[in-house]
Motif scaffolding. Structure first.
Motif, PDB file in Angstrom:
ATOM      1  N   ALA A 181       0.743  -1.186  -0.098  1.00 26.58           N
ATOM      2  CA  ALA A 181       0.023  -0.081  -0.116  1.00 26.58           C
ATOM      3  C   ALA A 181       0.791   1.260   0.038  1.00 26.58           C
ATOM      4  CB  ALA A 181      -0.963  -0.078   1.205  1.00 26.58           C
ATOM      5  N   GLY A 182       0.618   2.215   0.838  1.00 29.79           N
ATOM      6  CA  GLY A 182       1.292   3.578   0.413  1.00 29.79           C
ATOM      7  C   GLY A 182       2.074   3.948   1.775  1.00 29.79           C
ATOM      8  N   GLY A 183       2.113   2.873   2.871  1.00 29.87           N
ATOM      9  CA  GLY A 183       3.043   3.226   3.845  1.00 29.87           C
ATOM     10  C   GLY A 183       2.831   2.239   5.214  1.00 29.87           C
ATOM     11  N   PHE A 184       3.457   2.642   6.160  1.00 31.19           N
ATOM     12  CA  PHE A 184       3.651   1.793   7.463  1.00 31.19           C
ATOM     13  C   PHE A 184       2.240   1.880   7.967  1.00 31.19           C
ATOM     14  CE2 PHE A 184       4.044   0.876  11.912  1.00 31.19           C
ATOM     15  CZ  PHE A 184       4.744  -0.160  11.947  1.00 31.19           C
ATOM     16  N   LEU A 185       1.518   0.549   8.107  1.00 24.55           N
ATOM     17  CA  LEU A 185       0.335   0.339   8.681  1.00 24.55           C
ATOM     18  C   LEU A 185      -0.916   1.100   7.773  1.00 24.55           C
ATOM     19  CD1 LEU A 185       0.635   1.043  12.803  1.00 24.55           C
ATOM     20  CD2 LEU A 185       0.034  -1.114  11.532  1.00 24.55           C
ATOM     21  N   ASP A 186      -0.509   1.149   6.426  1.00 24.72           N
ATOM     22  CA  ASP A 186      -1.541   1.530   5.558  1.00 24.72           C
ATOM     23  C   ASP A 186      -2.716   0.353   5.263  1.00 24.72           C
ATOM     24  OD1 ASP A 186      -3.112   2.652   3.683  1.00 24.72           O
ATOM     25  OD2 ASP A 186      -1.412   3.225   2.305  1.00 24.72           O
ATOM     26  N   ASN A 187      -3.815   0.615   5.605  1.00 23.16           N
ATOM     27  CA  ASN A 187      -4.741  -0.301   5.546  1.00 23.16           C
ATOM     28  C   ASN A 187      -5.244  -0.625   4.237  1.00 23.16           C
ATOM     29  OD1 ASN A 187      -6.303   2.133   5.639  1.00 23.16           O
ATOM     30  ND2 ASN A 187      -8.142   1.048   5.873  1.00 23.16           N
ATOM     31  N   ASP A 188      -5.203  -0.314   3.222  1.00 21.16           N
ATOM     32  CA  ASP A 188      -6.000  -0.555   2.026  1.00 21.16           C
ATOM     33  C   ASP A 188      -5.246  -1.504   1.096  1.00 21.16           C
ATOM     34  OD1 ASP A 188      -3.776   1.041   0.940  1.00 21.16           O
ATOM     35  OD2 ASP A 188      -5.006   2.375  -0.012  1.00 21.16           O
ATOM     36  N   PHE A 189      -4.309  -2.455   1.812  1.00 24.98           N
ATOM     37  CA  PHE A 189      -3.777  -3.325   0.745  1.00 24.98           C
ATOM     38  C   PHE A 189      -4.706  -4.608   1.179  1.00 24.98           C
ATOM     39  CE2 PHE A 189      -2.010  -3.978   5.370  1.00 24.98           C
ATOM     40  CZ  PHE A 189      -2.299  -5.425   5.558  1.00 24.98           C
ATOM     41  N   ILE A 190      -5.800  -4.463   2.149  1.00 26.88           N
ATOM     42  CA  ILE A 190      -7.000  -5.448   1.918  1.00 26.88           C
ATOM     43  C   ILE A 190      -8.052  -4.358   1.461  1.00 26.88           C
ATOM     44  CG2 ILE A 190      -8.450  -6.803   3.558  1.00 26.88           C
ATOM     45  CD1 ILE A 190      -6.345  -7.341   5.317  1.00 26.88           C
ATOM     46  N   SER A 191      -9.170  -5.057   0.720  1.00 24.08           N
ATOM     47  CA  SER A 191     -10.315  -4.374   0.340  1.00 24.08           C
ATOM     48  C   SER A 191     -11.240  -3.545   1.498  1.00 24.08           C
ATOM     49  CB  SER A 191     -11.338  -5.201  -0.365  1.00 24.08           C
ATOM     50  OG  SER A 191     -12.525  -4.423  -1.061  1.00 24.08           O
ATOM     51  N   LEU A 192     -11.398  -2.127   1.149  1.00 24.87           N
ATOM     52  CA  LEU A 192     -11.918  -1.314   2.104  1.00 24.87           C
ATOM     53  C   LEU A 192     -13.374  -1.954   2.370  1.00 24.87           C
ATOM     54  CD1 LEU A 192     -10.695   2.165   1.413  1.00 24.87           C
ATOM     55  CD2 LEU A 192      -9.941   0.731   2.957  1.00 24.87           C
TER      56      LEU A 192
END
Length: 234
Positions: A181-192
């Motif tokens: 995704a876009g950075g540390f602990l970015d959550n959108d590597f799983i579908s929102l």
């Protein structure tokens, strides 16, 4: 007499400082630039109804990691200084008998407290709460259990395993956000997912689960160490 006069002068000085600070206070009439950015873009970017919690575990994920690390260090220090020697562990403890009301109520209320703590950190992306709050609630259930049964022993091995696995998984999720995704602990590597539903907000619910387990195990470890070193009659 001189001591009382000195204390009075110090307190008066603090009161003047606080009064001047309060008088010069000019509160914001609106959101600042950063808060406006969170409010306008946050729901679409993180997909969480609880935007405050989402900010803490995504945009400010490194801060959350630091807070968890501080809690871990605090629990480790307390455990180190309150370490029970083998001979002390085998020594009998004189404890006051628990009332029947407390003993009976704890059997019913403690599981409810644990379930409520789990509910709080699983639904942290939807309602006020999250990992820290849910973990603290779980630890409070342990406090009630130990009050009802002061001689009960807590399995430190289980606490250590849960704490280690949850902490390691939390860091792994953060690193995964960097690569996928876009950075540390970015959550959108799983579908929102669908906004406002349980299975939404990407990886935030999973992050909250690991934070809740880690905080709950660390606070439970502190409580159990305090209970084991208590030698007075209670």
């Amino acid at each position: 007499m001189f001591k009382k006069v000195f204390i009075f002068i110090v307190l008066t000085g603090f009161a003047l400082i606080l009064f001047k600070s309060y008088s010069a206070l000019n509160p914001e009439q609106g959101l600042n630039e950063v808060a406006t950015r969170y409010a306008e873009k946050g729901p679409d970017e993180v997909g969480a109804a609880n935007l405050v919690g989402a900010v803490l575990v995504t945009y400010r994920g490194l801060d959350t990691l630091g807070e968890v690390a501080i809690l871990f260090l605090s629990a480790s220090i307390i455990g180190f200084f309150l370490k029970v020697k083998l001979e002390d562990e085998k020594a009998p403890r004189k404890v006051r008998k628990t009332s029947e009301i407390l003993a009976t109520a704890s059997k019913i209320i403690t599981p409810v407290i644990f379930l409520f703590g789990i509910y709080v950190f699983i639904n942290g992306h939807l309602t006020p709460g999250g990992g820290f709050q849910g973990g603290a609630i779980i630890a409070s259930g342990l406090v009630l259990m130990l009050l009802a049964n002061p001689v009960k022993k807590v399995n430190h091995s289980i606490i250590s395993v849960v704490e280690s696995i949850s902490g390691f998984s939390f860091v792994i999720l953060g690193i995964t956000g960097i690569f996928l995704a876009g950075g540390f602990l970015d959550n959108d590597f799983i579908s929102l997912g669908e906004f406002g539903k349980l299975f939404s907000a990407g990886a935030i619910p999973i992050i909250y689960i690991f934070i809740g387990l880690k905080v709950g195990s660390e606070l439970s470890g502190i409580v159990s160490n305090l209970q084991e070193t208590q030698k007075e009659e209670i």
